[in-house]
Enzyme design. Sequence first.
Site, PDB file in Angstrom:
ATOM      1  N   SER A   9       0.861  -1.114  -0.011  1.00 60.13           N
ATOM      2  CA  SER A   9       0.079  -0.013   0.109  1.00 60.13           C
ATOM      3  C   SER A   9       0.805   1.289  -0.159  1.00 60.13           C
ATOM      4  O   SER A   9       1.649   1.363   0.991  1.00 60.13           O
ATOM      5  CB  SER A   9      -0.998   0.074   1.162  1.00 60.13           C
ATOM      6  OG  SER A   9      -1.626   1.103   1.322  1.00 60.13           O
ATOM      7  N   HIS A  34      -1.470  -1.261  -4.150  1.00 64.77           N
ATOM      8  CA  HIS A  34      -2.676  -0.782  -3.612  1.00 64.77           C
ATOM      9  C   HIS A  34      -2.598   0.744  -3.399  1.00 64.77           C
ATOM     10  O   HIS A  34      -1.579   1.185  -2.758  1.00 64.77           O
ATOM     11  CB  HIS A  34      -2.776  -1.669  -2.159  1.00 64.77           C
ATOM     12  CG  HIS A  34      -4.084  -1.372  -1.675  1.00 64.77           C
ATOM     13  ND1 HIS A  34      -5.164  -2.078  -1.987  1.00 64.77           N
ATOM     14  CD2 HIS A  34      -4.320  -0.493  -0.290  1.00 64.77           C
ATOM     15  CE1 HIS A  34      -6.191  -1.605  -1.034  1.00 64.77           C
ATOM     16  NE2 HIS A  34      -5.725  -0.556  -0.251  1.00 64.77           N
ATOM     17  N   ASP A  36      -4.659   4.091  -1.940  1.00 60.55           N
ATOM     18  CA  ASP A  36      -5.845   4.405  -1.141  1.00 60.55           C
ATOM     19  C   ASP A  36      -6.229   5.576  -1.336  1.00 60.55           C
ATOM     20  O   ASP A  36      -5.525   6.519  -1.092  1.00 60.55           O
ATOM     21  CB  ASP A  36      -5.419   4.253   0.296  1.00 60.55           C
ATOM     22  CG  ASP A  36      -5.114   2.954   1.088  1.00 60.55           C
ATOM     23  OD1 ASP A  36      -6.145   2.060   0.783  1.00 60.55           O
ATOM     24  OD2 ASP A  36      -4.232   2.495   1.350  1.00 60.55           O
ATOM     25  N   MET A  38      -8.841   8.443  -0.222  1.00 55.40           N
ATOM     26  CA  MET A  38      -9.723   8.892   0.978  1.00 55.40           C
ATOM     27  C   MET A  38     -10.430  10.312   0.847  1.00 55.40           C
ATOM     28  O   MET A  38      -9.609  11.339   0.426  1.00 55.40           O
ATOM     29  CB  MET A  38      -9.023   8.863   2.250  1.00 55.40           C
ATOM     30  CG  MET A  38      -8.303   7.665   2.621  1.00 55.40           C
ATOM     31  SD  MET A  38      -7.358   7.992   4.165  1.00 55.40           S
ATOM     32  CE  MET A  38      -6.499   6.172   4.376  1.00 55.40           C
ATOM     33  N   HIS A  67      -8.425   1.607  -4.017  1.00 57.08           N
ATOM     34  CA  HIS A  67      -9.481   1.372  -3.061  1.00 57.08           C
ATOM     35  C   HIS A  67      -9.991   2.692  -2.639  1.00 57.08           C
ATOM     36  O   HIS A  67      -9.368   3.386  -2.177  1.00 57.08           O
ATOM     37  CB  HIS A  67      -8.571   0.801  -1.704  1.00 57.08           C
ATOM     38  CG  HIS A  67      -9.515   0.712  -0.462  1.00 57.08           C
ATOM     39  ND1 HIS A  67      -8.891   0.420   0.827  1.00 57.08           N
ATOM     40  CD2 HIS A  67     -10.848   0.598  -0.212  1.00 57.08           C
ATOM     41  CE1 HIS A  67      -9.716   0.177   1.839  1.00 57.08           C
ATOM     42  NE2 HIS A  67     -10.855   0.504   1.251  1.00 57.08           N
ATOM     43  N   MET A  69     -12.363   5.007  -0.619  1.00 59.51           N
ATOM     44  CA  MET A  69     -12.871   5.208   0.655  1.00 59.51           C
ATOM     45  C   MET A  69     -13.644   6.480   0.476  1.00 59.51           C
ATOM     46  O   MET A  69     -13.153   7.423   1.240  1.00 59.51           O
ATOM     47  CB  MET A  69     -11.820   5.194   1.682  1.00 59.51           C
ATOM     48  CG  MET A  69     -11.428   3.644   2.122  1.00 59.51           C
ATOM     49  SD  MET A  69      -9.996   3.691   3.218  1.00 59.51           S
ATOM     50  CE  MET A  69      -8.650   3.919   1.851  1.00 59.51           C
ATOM     51  N   MET A 138     -11.684  -5.280   5.611  1.00 57.16           N
ATOM     52  CA  MET A 138     -11.078  -4.118   6.222  1.00 57.16           C
ATOM     53  C   MET A 138     -10.732  -4.993   7.693  1.00 57.16           C
ATOM     54  O   MET A 138     -11.527  -5.169   8.354  1.00 57.16           O
ATOM     55  CB  MET A 138     -11.632  -3.091   6.511  1.00 57.16           C
ATOM     56  CG  MET A 138     -12.036  -2.330   5.170  1.00 57.16           C
ATOM     57  SD  MET A 138     -10.474  -1.953   4.284  1.00 57.16           S
ATOM     58  CE  MET A 138      -9.541  -1.125   5.565  1.00 57.16           C
ATOM     59  N   ASP A 176      -6.897  -5.940   4.568  1.00 54.38           N
ATOM     60  CA  ASP A 176      -6.497  -4.673   4.408  1.00 54.38           C
ATOM     61  C   ASP A 176      -6.257  -4.059   5.750  1.00 54.38           C
ATOM     62  O   ASP A 176      -7.399  -3.794   6.443  1.00 54.38           O
ATOM     63  CB  ASP A 176      -7.263  -3.701   3.478  1.00 54.38           C
ATOM     64  CG  ASP A 176      -6.525  -2.567   3.293  1.00 54.38           C
ATOM     65  OD1 ASP A 176      -5.552  -2.400   3.522  1.00 54.38           O
ATOM     66  OD2 ASP A 176      -7.106  -1.364   2.574  1.00 54.38           O
TER      67      ASP A 176
END
Length: 217
Positions: A9, A34, A36, A38, A67, A69, A138, A176
Amino acid sequence: MSRTLVAPSVLASDFANLQREITMINESQADWIHVDIMDGVFVPNLSMGIPVVEAIKRHAKKPLDVHLMIVEPGRYVETFKKAGADNISVHVEACPHLHRNIEQIKALGCKAGVAINPHTSLRELENVIGDLELICVMSVNPGFGGQKFIEHTYEKVRQLKKMIVDANSKALIEIDGGVNMQNAKLLVEAGADVLVAGNFVFSASDPKSVISQLKTI
Ligand code: DX5
Ligand code: ZN
């Protein structure tokens, strides 16, 4: 040879040296990268945006596992596909029209994933499990790297594995949050197919060797 996939990640990487970090992942045994995303609304933190994903893509030789979020992720899946996403996971908690969002992702030619928070019941996935290619369990509350692994995850993964087999689904189980050498083996035994690792990889003095260790589980 292990069939476990490993996805470092980049949230835990050195953003000032992102090209160097991506090159390290390219040269390692990692399978995916990966990423992320957000929005400060779905989770209480902001991470990176579309230009950063594009920059990662310019150097990446491995698929980008994005991913999301963010609330109402359907508004952005096409943008992330254009930025270079290969897999896109949306949160079940953020999607009142989850089935529609999964179809959207597939129509773009991406691997369709759904992420599920620690408190959310697997029942939420019952009606879409056959459509999914990836389920991101998660094992921390999303929003931050470097958190402590939640032990209940093992049982959740065992139950999810059974649901996948019963539904004849081809979904991979991705874990994750807080993954390390202590929990990785137990997770794979419980049914995990993909291990995301942020701090465990990037805080190591030899990240490539940590990735190799995770691969050999
Ligand atoms: C948490 C993120 C994770 C995070 C994992 O919200 O979704 O992908 O980067 O980092 P570690 O492995 O440090 O828990
Ligand atoms: Zn993540």
